[in-house]
Design an enzyme around this catalytic site. Structure first.
Site, PDB file in Angstrom:
ATOM      1  N   CYS A  23      69.739  27.933  41.886  1.00  0.00           N
ATOM      2  CA  CYS A  23      68.937  26.592  42.032  1.00  0.00           C
ATOM      3  C   CYS A  23      68.388  25.950  43.508  1.00  0.00           C
ATOM      4  O   CYS A  23      67.734  27.306  44.175  1.00  0.00           O
ATOM      5  CB  CYS A  23      69.004  25.579  41.069  1.00  0.00           C
ATOM      6  SG  CYS A  23      67.779  24.104  40.932  1.00  0.00           S
ATOM      7  N   HIS A  56      70.215  28.165  35.736  1.00  0.00           N
ATOM      8  CA  HIS A  56      71.595  27.229  35.796  1.00  0.00           C
ATOM      9  C   HIS A  56      72.211  28.115  34.302  1.00  0.00           C
ATOM     10  O   HIS A  56      72.418  28.326  33.417  1.00  0.00           O
ATOM     11  CB  HIS A  56      71.513  25.683  35.592  1.00  0.00           C
ATOM     12  CG  HIS A  56      71.052  24.955  36.847  1.00  0.00           C
ATOM     13  ND1 HIS A  56      71.901  24.695  38.210  1.00  0.00           N
ATOM     14  CD2 HIS A  56      69.743  24.633  36.812  1.00  0.00           C
ATOM     15  CE1 HIS A  56      70.486  23.616  38.099  1.00  0.00           C
ATOM     16  NE2 HIS A  56      69.558  23.652  37.440  1.00  0.00           N
ATOM     17  N   GLU A  88      75.814  27.831  34.108  1.00  0.00           N
ATOM     18  CA  GLU A  88      76.968  27.566  33.594  1.00  0.00           C
ATOM     19  C   GLU A  88      76.199  26.662  32.452  1.00  0.00           C
ATOM     20  O   GLU A  88      77.133  25.862  31.265  1.00  0.00           O
ATOM     21  CB  GLU A  88      77.465  25.870  34.509  1.00  0.00           C
ATOM     22  CG  GLU A  88      76.228  24.725  35.368  1.00  0.00           C
ATOM     23  CD  GLU A  88      74.898  25.308  35.950  1.00  0.00           C
ATOM     24  OE1 GLU A  88      74.321  24.524  36.479  1.00  0.00           O
ATOM     25  OE2 GLU A  88      75.188  26.348  36.161  1.00  0.00           O
TER      26      GLU A  88
END
EC number: 4.3.2.10
Length: 216
Positions: free
Chosen positions: A86, A196, A198
């Site tokens: 990011c 992202h 995750e």
């Protein structure tokens, strides 16, 4: 299988959801040591480095410069696998349009650009900025971090600005949100993503798993 001796340093400069990244890495890399740290000695000793970031680029660069994180990332990119996420990805470029224009680290050639206030989709409907939610990523190169991830898999994005590298050969993945933009970059030991991982369910966890096993 991940090497039980593997040590992954997640760089902490106060501007990222570091614990969710660390927990995801611990999940996909059983036996690996995951350190959330701002200590350059710990980063230097690690086998792999994650450079995350969320928030406004001006604030991020203020902390990056205060803590000399740029030098740490630059050195890590020369010797070991680095994953930027990011705003961590955006910070690698030369300059961002955000906050009236902010100088970034200049480790990759290119700029960070604003999506714009009049963004529309292919049917002419207005698109909201920030680009928030799930979107398809086209893998534009064959790379170890794409292993086991289907072409055009969906990943989770939250951003109002996107990277525009000067050299198109750096682009490892593309996405469209009113305009085509680079969703992933690759250069030597570096892989960087705008989304992202995750937060991107199975595809994101697979990318992190691939990073745990990538030798750069």
């Amino acid at each position: 299988m991940s090497d039980f001796r593997s040590h992954i340093a997640v760089i902490d400069y106060g501007m990222g959801n570091l614990h969710s990244v660390a927990k995801a890495l611990e999940h996909v890399c059983p036996g690996a040591k995951v350190s959330i740290t701002a200590d350059p000695n710990v980063v230097e000793d690690a086998d792999r480095v994650v450079f995350p970031g969320v928030g406004a680029i001006r604030d991020c660069m203020g902390e990056i410069n205060r803590l000399n994180v740029g030098d740490v990332v630059n050195q890590a990119m020369k010797t070991k696998p680095v994953l930027a996420i990011c705003v961590g990805m955006q910070a690698l470029l030369q300059r961002s349009e955000e906050n009236g224009g902010v100088d970034c680290l200049g480790l990759l050639p290119g700029e960070v650009k604003y999506f714009g206030d009049n963004l529309i989709d292919h049917q002419g409907a207005r698109l909201k900025v920030p680009h928030m939610g799930w979107n398809n990523v086209e893998q534009s190169i064959d790379h170890p971090l794409w292993q086991g991830i289907e072409q055009n898999s969906r990943f989770y994005f939250v951003h109002s600005y996107y990277v525009a590298p000067t050299d198109p050969s750096y682009v490892a993945g593309r996405c469209n949100y009113g305009t085509n933009f680079a969703a992933a970059l690759s250069h030597k030991n570096l892989f960087a993503v705008q989304f992202h991982p995750e937060k991107s369910a199975d595809a994101g966890l697979q990318l992190l798993r691939n990073f745990c096993n990538w030798m750069g």
